[in-house]
Design an enzyme around this catalytic site. Structure first.
Site, PDB file in Angstrom:
ATOM      1  N   LYS A  35       7.595  56.791  15.335  1.00  0.00           N
ATOM      2  CA  LYS A  35       7.956  56.607  13.932  1.00  0.00           C
ATOM      3  C   LYS A  35       7.340  57.692  13.045  1.00  0.00           C
ATOM      4  O   LYS A  35       7.983  58.202  12.128  1.00  0.00           O
ATOM      5  CB  LYS A  35       7.488  55.231  13.460  1.00  0.00           C
ATOM      6  CG  LYS A  35       8.394  54.593  12.467  1.00  0.00           C
ATOM      7  CD  LYS A  35       8.091  53.123  12.230  1.00  0.00           C
ATOM      8  CE  LYS A  35       6.607  52.799  12.355  1.00  0.00           C
ATOM      9  NZ  LYS A  35       6.244  51.643  11.508  1.00  0.00           N
ATOM     10  N   ARG A 109       7.495  43.510   6.546  1.00  0.00           N
ATOM     11  CA  ARG A 109       7.092  42.981   7.845  1.00  0.00           C
ATOM     12  C   ARG A 109       7.551  41.538   8.056  1.00  0.00           C
ATOM     13  O   ARG A 109       7.426  41.009   9.154  1.00  0.00           O
ATOM     14  CB  ARG A 109       5.570  43.061   8.000  1.00  0.00           C
ATOM     15  CG  ARG A 109       5.027  44.484   8.047  1.00  0.00           C
ATOM     16  CD  ARG A 109       3.531  44.492   8.226  1.00  0.00           C
ATOM     17  NE  ARG A 109       2.976  45.836   8.206  1.00  0.00           N
ATOM     18  CZ  ARG A 109       2.839  46.621   9.272  1.00  0.00           C
ATOM     19  NH1 ARG A 109       3.243  46.189  10.452  1.00  0.00           N
ATOM     20  NH2 ARG A 109       2.311  47.828   9.168  1.00  0.00           N
ATOM     21  N   ARG A 143      -3.002  57.447  27.578  1.00  0.00           N
ATOM     22  CA  ARG A 143      -3.875  58.227  26.695  1.00  0.00           C
ATOM     23  C   ARG A 143      -5.344  57.986  27.025  1.00  0.00           C
ATOM     24  O   ARG A 143      -5.791  56.852  27.177  1.00  0.00           O
ATOM     25  CB  ARG A 143      -3.613  57.862  25.225  1.00  0.00           C
ATOM     26  CG  ARG A 143      -2.250  58.252  24.735  1.00  0.00           C
ATOM     27  CD  ARG A 143      -2.152  58.264  23.226  1.00  0.00           C
ATOM     28  NE  ARG A 143      -2.482  57.007  22.586  1.00  0.00           N
ATOM     29  CZ  ARG A 143      -2.114  56.684  21.360  1.00  0.00           C
ATOM     30  NH1 ARG A 143      -1.417  57.546  20.637  1.00  0.00           N
ATOM     31  NH2 ARG A 143      -2.443  55.517  20.833  1.00  0.00           N
ATOM     32  N   ARG A 176      -9.427  54.041  24.832  1.00  0.00           N
ATOM     33  CA  ARG A 176      -9.704  53.202  23.674  1.00  0.00           C
ATOM     34  C   ARG A 176      -9.140  51.801  23.884  1.00  0.00           C
ATOM     35  O   ARG A 176      -8.177  51.607  24.623  1.00  0.00           O
ATOM     36  CB  ARG A 176      -9.087  53.815  22.414  1.00  0.00           C
ATOM     37  CG  ARG A 176      -9.630  55.185  22.056  1.00  0.00           C
ATOM     38  CD  ARG A 176      -9.052  55.658  20.729  1.00  0.00           C
ATOM     39  NE  ARG A 176      -7.589  55.549  20.739  1.00  0.00           N
ATOM     40  CZ  ARG A 176      -6.825  55.771  19.671  1.00  0.00           C
ATOM     41  NH1 ARG A 176      -7.382  56.107  18.523  1.00  0.00           N
ATOM     42  NH2 ARG A 176      -5.525  55.673  19.753  1.00  0.00           N
ATOM     43  N   ARG A 187       0.244  43.898  21.397  1.00  0.00           N
ATOM     44  CA  ARG A 187       0.734  44.492  20.145  1.00  0.00           C
ATOM     45  C   ARG A 187       2.257  44.534  20.114  1.00  0.00           C
ATOM     46  O   ARG A 187       2.877  44.240  19.093  1.00  0.00           O
ATOM     47  CB  ARG A 187       0.182  45.910  19.982  1.00  0.00           C
ATOM     48  CG  ARG A 187      -1.300  45.967  19.628  1.00  0.00           C
ATOM     49  CD  ARG A 187      -1.806  47.399  19.714  1.00  0.00           C
ATOM     50  NE  ARG A 187      -1.186  48.271  18.712  1.00  0.00           N
ATOM     51  CZ  ARG A 187      -1.185  49.590  18.796  1.00  0.00           C
ATOM     52  NH1 ARG A 187      -1.745  50.195  19.832  1.00  0.00           N
ATOM     53  NH2 ARG A 187      -0.632  50.305  17.851  1.00  0.00           N
TER      54      ARG A 187
END
Length: 255
Positions: A35, A109, A143, A176, A187
């Site tokens: 995005k 949202r 990542r 992380r 998520r």
């Protein structure tokens, strides 16, 4: 050479109001869908004002506006900012952009937020980046970070020279919390549960446009082609101005 000199001068001063038609746009997509990349390209090529709800909220809190102070009380107590506070915060900002094209990111949202926004400042189009969740899972969980410097590696397309080791310092890389598989999965599930009703709301209004793909470079040409049917790309506007200036110059020389 002269044309490109004119182009560079115009590009630095052209205003959104010089585009042929204002365009009010919302962009949606799950975390990791690209995005941010797509938004930056839209803003650059179509000269839309980019409004990030997160950035706006932080700015309002920092400036101690009425809505910012209200939001801070909820955030400090670990609660979600109520719909009515977020709606008013966004509407206050959009009021300043009555004659501008804008791109709204991170809002709405919830369906009540979407309904309130549509009543006061209706969007012309809602862009949804439909990237398969398995692609996002792979992208985010690949990542690895060097915590002291913030350097980020990706085991798929930007791996460290030695697995698990920072190229510069030789120190160990970490993953992380946000990039761990179980966190990413949660998520994405949360996003889907909260956002699907909003997408359905805009789908029923007939203004939702969905773009499916795995990568930003695959999705972007489709988004660009679609937006070009709604408003002029900046480059086209600039060329029209250049042609107008050249034609005016030619008339003056004849006179």
């Amino acid at each position: 050479m002269k044309v490109w000199l004119i182009y560079s001068l115009i590009i630095s001063t052209i205003k959104p109001t010089m585009i042929s038609k204002t365009l009010r746009t919302i962009i949606m997509g799950p975390p990791g869908s690209g995005k941010g990349t797509i938004s930056s390209r839209i803003v650059k090529d179509f000269r839309l004002k980019h409004l990030s709800s997160g950035d706006l909220l932080r700015s309002q809190i920092h400036n101690k506006s009425k809505e910012g102070l209200q939001a801070k009380k909820y955030i400090d107590s670990g609660q979600l900012v109520p719909d009515n506070v977020m709606v008013q915060l966004i509407l206050n900002e959009l009021q300043k952009l009555k004659h501008d094209s804008w791109l709204l990111d991170g809002f709405p949202r919830t369906v009540p937020q979407a309904e309130a926004l549509h009543t006061k400042e209706p969007a012309d189009v809602v862009i949804n980046l439909n990237v398969p969740f398995e692609i996002i899972m792979s992208r985010l969980t690949s990542r690895w970070t060097h915590a002291p410097s913030g350097r980020i590696y990706n085991t798929d397309f930007n791996p460290p020279k030695v697995q698990g080791i920072d190229d510069v310092t030789g120190e160990e890389l970490i993953q992380r919390e946000d990039d761990k598989p179980e966190t990413v999965k949660k998520r994405l599930e949360t996003y889907q549960a909260h956002t699907e009703p909003v997408l359905n709301y805009y789908r029923n209004l007939g203004i939702l446009e969905e773009f499916t793909g795995k990568y930003s470079n695959e999705i972007w040409p489709k988004v660009h082609k679609f937006l070009s049917t709604k408003t002029e790309p900046l480059q086209y506007t600039v060329y029209k101005l250049i042609n107008h200036l050249q034609a005016s110059s030619s008339v003056e020389q004849k006179l």
